[in-house]
Design an enzyme around this catalytic site. Structure first.
Site, PDB file in Angstrom:
ATOM      1  N   ASP A 201      -7.120  11.447  13.012  1.00 49.07           N
ATOM      2  CA  ASP A 201      -7.241  10.997  11.618  1.00 49.07           C
ATOM      3  C   ASP A 201      -7.937   9.643  11.565  1.00 49.07           C
ATOM      4  O   ASP A 201      -7.510   8.733  10.867  1.00 49.07           O
ATOM      5  CB  ASP A 201      -5.856  10.932  10.965  1.00 49.07           C
ATOM      6  CG  ASP A 201      -5.917  10.865   9.438  1.00 49.07           C
ATOM      7  OD1 ASP A 201      -6.999  11.169   8.880  1.00 49.07           O
ATOM      8  OD2 ASP A 201      -4.908  10.508   8.813  1.00 49.07           O
TER       9      ASP A 201
ATOM     10  N   GLY B 181       0.813  -1.205   0.000  1.00 48.22           N
ATOM     11  CA  GLY B 181       0.000   0.000   0.000  1.00 48.22           C
ATOM     12  C   GLY B 181       0.846   1.253   0.000  1.00 48.22           C
ATOM     13  O   GLY B 181       2.028   1.219   0.308  1.00 48.22           O
TER      14      GLY B 181
HETATM   15  N1  LIG Z   1       0.132  -3.260   9.736  1.00 54.12           N
HETATM   16  C1  LIG Z   1      -0.423  -3.428   8.528  1.00 54.12           C
HETATM   17  N2  LIG Z   1      -0.823  -4.653   8.133  1.00 54.12           N
HETATM   18  C2  LIG Z   1      -1.391  -4.819   6.913  1.00 54.12           C
HETATM   19  N3  LIG Z   1      -1.623  -3.846   6.040  1.00 54.12           N
HETATM   20  C3  LIG Z   1      -1.241  -2.603   6.372  1.00 54.12           C
HETATM   21  C4  LIG Z   1      -0.632  -2.330   7.622  1.00 54.12           C
HETATM   22  N4  LIG Z   1      -0.363  -0.995   7.686  1.00 54.12           N
HETATM   23  C5  LIG Z   1      -0.809  -0.472   6.518  1.00 54.12           C
HETATM   24  N5  LIG Z   1      -1.333  -1.424   5.731  1.00 54.12           N
HETATM   25  C6  LIG Z   1      -1.894  -1.222   4.378  1.00 54.12           C
HETATM   26  O1  LIG Z   1      -1.164  -0.203   3.741  1.00 54.12           O
HETATM   27  C7  LIG Z   1      -2.044   0.821   3.293  1.00 54.12           C
HETATM   28  C8  LIG Z   1      -1.351   2.157   3.348  1.00 54.12           C
HETATM   29  O2  LIG Z   1      -1.268   2.590   4.678  1.00 54.12           O
HETATM   30  P1  LIG Z   1      -0.870   4.064   5.065  1.00 54.12           P
HETATM   31  O3  LIG Z   1      -1.196   4.257   6.485  1.00 54.12           O
HETATM   32  O4  LIG Z   1       0.519   4.331   4.622  1.00 54.12           O
HETATM   33  O5  LIG Z   1      -1.765   4.972   4.123  1.00 54.12           O
HETATM   34  P2  LIG Z   1      -3.320   5.283   4.161  1.00 54.12           P
HETATM   35  O6  LIG Z   1      -3.849   5.016   5.511  1.00 54.12           O
HETATM   36  O7  LIG Z   1      -3.958   4.545   3.042  1.00 54.12           O
HETATM   37  O8  LIG Z   1      -3.329   6.804   3.849  1.00 54.12           O
HETATM   38  P3  LIG Z   1      -2.920   8.011   4.828  1.00 54.12           P
HETATM   39  O9  LIG Z   1      -1.527   8.398   4.439  1.00 54.12           O
HETATM   40  O10 LIG Z   1      -3.925   9.055   4.508  1.00 54.12           O
HETATM   41  O11 LIG Z   1      -3.002   7.538   6.232  1.00 54.12           O
HETATM   42  C9  LIG Z   1      -3.263   0.707   4.183  1.00 54.12           C
HETATM   43  O12 LIG Z   1      -4.405   1.175   3.541  1.00 54.12           O
HETATM   44  C10 LIG Z   1      -3.344  -0.791   4.446  1.00 54.12           C
HETATM   45  O13 LIG Z   1      -4.052  -1.433   3.411  1.00 54.12           O
END
Ligand SMILES: Nc1ncnc2c1ncn2[C@@H]1O[C@H](COP(=O)(O)OP(=O)(O)OP(=O)(O)O)[C@@H](O)[C@H]1O
Ligand SMILES: *[C@@H]1O[C@H](CO)[C@@H](O)[C@H](O)[C@H]1NC(C)=O
Ligand SMILES: *[C@@H]1O[C@H](CO)[C@@H](O)[C@H](O)[C@H]1NC(C)=O
Ligand SMILES: *[C@@H]1O[C@H](CO)[C@@H](O)[C@H](O)[C@H]1NC(C)=O
Ligand SMILES: *[C@@H]1O[C@H](CO)[C@@H](O)[C@H](O)[C@H]1NC(C)=O
Ligand SMILES: [Mg+2]
Length: 322
Positions: A232, A111
């Site tokens: 958030d 992601g």
């Molecule tokens: N610990 C984890 N286990 C599994 N998947 C994860 C985990 N952390 C993040 N992800 C995946 O990675 C994606 C990206 O996460 P990230 O927090 O970087 O961005 P976001 O939440 O989509 O956007 P933002 O930057 O606005 O928070 C998430 O939407 C999720 O699907």
């Protein structure tokens, strides 16, 4: 020593001019001297060896204690539970965090968010999630690591933090945040893929509420925790565990409240939340920023929107509720 005495009590040969006492002295004194010499020699050798081992241990290239801790066949869960009892209750020691981070093998990108990319990695056979920030976003990385390591933050409905590390290869700094991996991914992805039953919806909603309640709650005492507002909350920042409960993730925007000084530590980086989930008083800027209550209220508003999303994907006997 025994041998010396034995020799000494043997009868003296006929006709020698020495008395028994003189004879004993002549034999005993040199042999005792030899014994003492041998013992001293052995001590000296042992001492040398000890010093050699000590010198080896203090070699700065080899963090021996650290290696020993990580190379034991403890799994991550045990390591994390251990630090609760041994450490300050806030996180693994920095050297251990670094050692873990540097022995992770990245597997695939899962992601991308506004701040960095998330990868699935392997650490001694277990899956972990690695969020990689670029050096431009060092403040976000530092802030998120700081919040995750708030004393007593650990909770079954808050994403389990494992390690933070900054790797510098001379021209580029890679900033890592390592946490537990949840294969279902975010609640947003989960609800896009599946519908939930009424029971499933209640379990999810309850665990989300428990996670937020734990964040908001202040624990007073030496092993206490400050109140924290997330700022958030959204379905992309909530992850779904294997058994259908949820954990709150992405604490990079959170604020802590110090009830003694009534001080709110708003992070220096002015990264704003997500408009879609913002409470109206935040959108029109009428919120009282010096009152911590208002941050908590805004979180609850966002949680309400997440619940609405959840209810939207709830089905009874194949038909969606709304
Ligand atoms: N610990 C984890 N286990 C599994 N998947 C994860 C985990 N952390 C993040 N992800 C995946 O990675 C994606 C990206 O996460 P990230 O927090 O970087 O961005 P976001 O939440 O989509 O956007 P933002 O930057 O606005 O928070 C998430 O939407 C999720 O699907
Ligand atoms: C931490 O330790 C305390 C007491 O030692 C215990 O009550 C608590 O459940 C532990 N928490 C975790 C997450 O292990
Ligand atoms: C450091 O890492 C970056 C990104 O991985 C790479 O582009 C760069 O070539 C590396 N620099 C050195 C000196 O290894
Ligand atoms: C889900 O798993 C956690 C441990 O990871 C456990 O504490 C919790 O009770 C489980 N919940 C349900 C509803 O099975
Ligand atoms: C904002 O909150 C603070 C602290 O609770 C309070 O003292 C102040 O009066 C509030 N300001 C307004 C305009 O409501
Ligand atoms: Mg996120």
């Amino acid at each position: 020593m025994c041998m010396c005495v034995y020799i000494a009590v043997e009868p003296p040969p006929e006709g020698s001019g020495w008395s028994q006492l003189e004879l004993a002295a002549v034999i005993l004194v040199p042999s005792c001297l030899v014994c003492v010499g041998v013992i001293l020699g052995m001590c000296a050798i042992q001492n040398l060896q000890c010093n050699h081992i000590k010198a080896h241990k203090q070699d700065p290239e080899e963090p021996l204690d650290d290696q020993a801790l990580v190379s034991t066949d403890k799994c991550l869960k045990e390591l994390i539970y251990d630090m609760n009892t041994s450490g300050s209750g806030s996180g693994l020691p920095l050297l251990v965090q670094r050692t873990i981070a540097r022995t992770i093998v990245l597997q695939e990108s899962i992601g991308k968010g506004r701040f960095g990319e998330v990868w699935r990695g392997k650490w001694s056979g277990e899956d972990v999630a690695v969020k990689i920030f670029s050096s431009r976003d060092e403040r976000s990385w530092f802030r998120e690591a700081e919040i995750y390591q708030t004393i007593m933050l650990r909770h079954e409905n808050i994403l389990g933090f494992i390690a933070a590390d900054n790797k510098d290869n001379g021209s580029w700094t890679q900033l890592w945040l390592v946490s537990e991996y949840h294969e279902h991914g975010s609640l947003f992805d989960y609800l896009n893929r599946y519908t939930v039953s009424v029971e499933g919806m209640i379990v999810l909603a309850l665990s989300i509420a428990s996670g937020i309640a734990h964040l908001h709650m202040e624990i007073i005492g030496t092993q206490g925790k400050p109140a924290i507002a997330h700022r958030d909350i959204k379905s992309k920042n909530i992850l779904v565990k294997k058994n259908g409960t949820a954990v709150i993730a992405d604490l990079g925007l959170a604020v802590k409240h110090d009830s003694n000084t009534n001080n709110i530590d708003i992070p220096i980086n002015h990264r704003v939340g997500t408009k879609r989930y913002m409470a109206p008083e935040i959108l029109d800027d009428s919120v009282n920023m010096s009152s911590f209550e208002s941050f908590k209220r805004a979180d609850i508003y966002s949680m309400g929107l997440v619940f609405w999303e959840l209810a939207h994907r709830c089905s009874i006997q194949g038909a969606l509720l709304c």
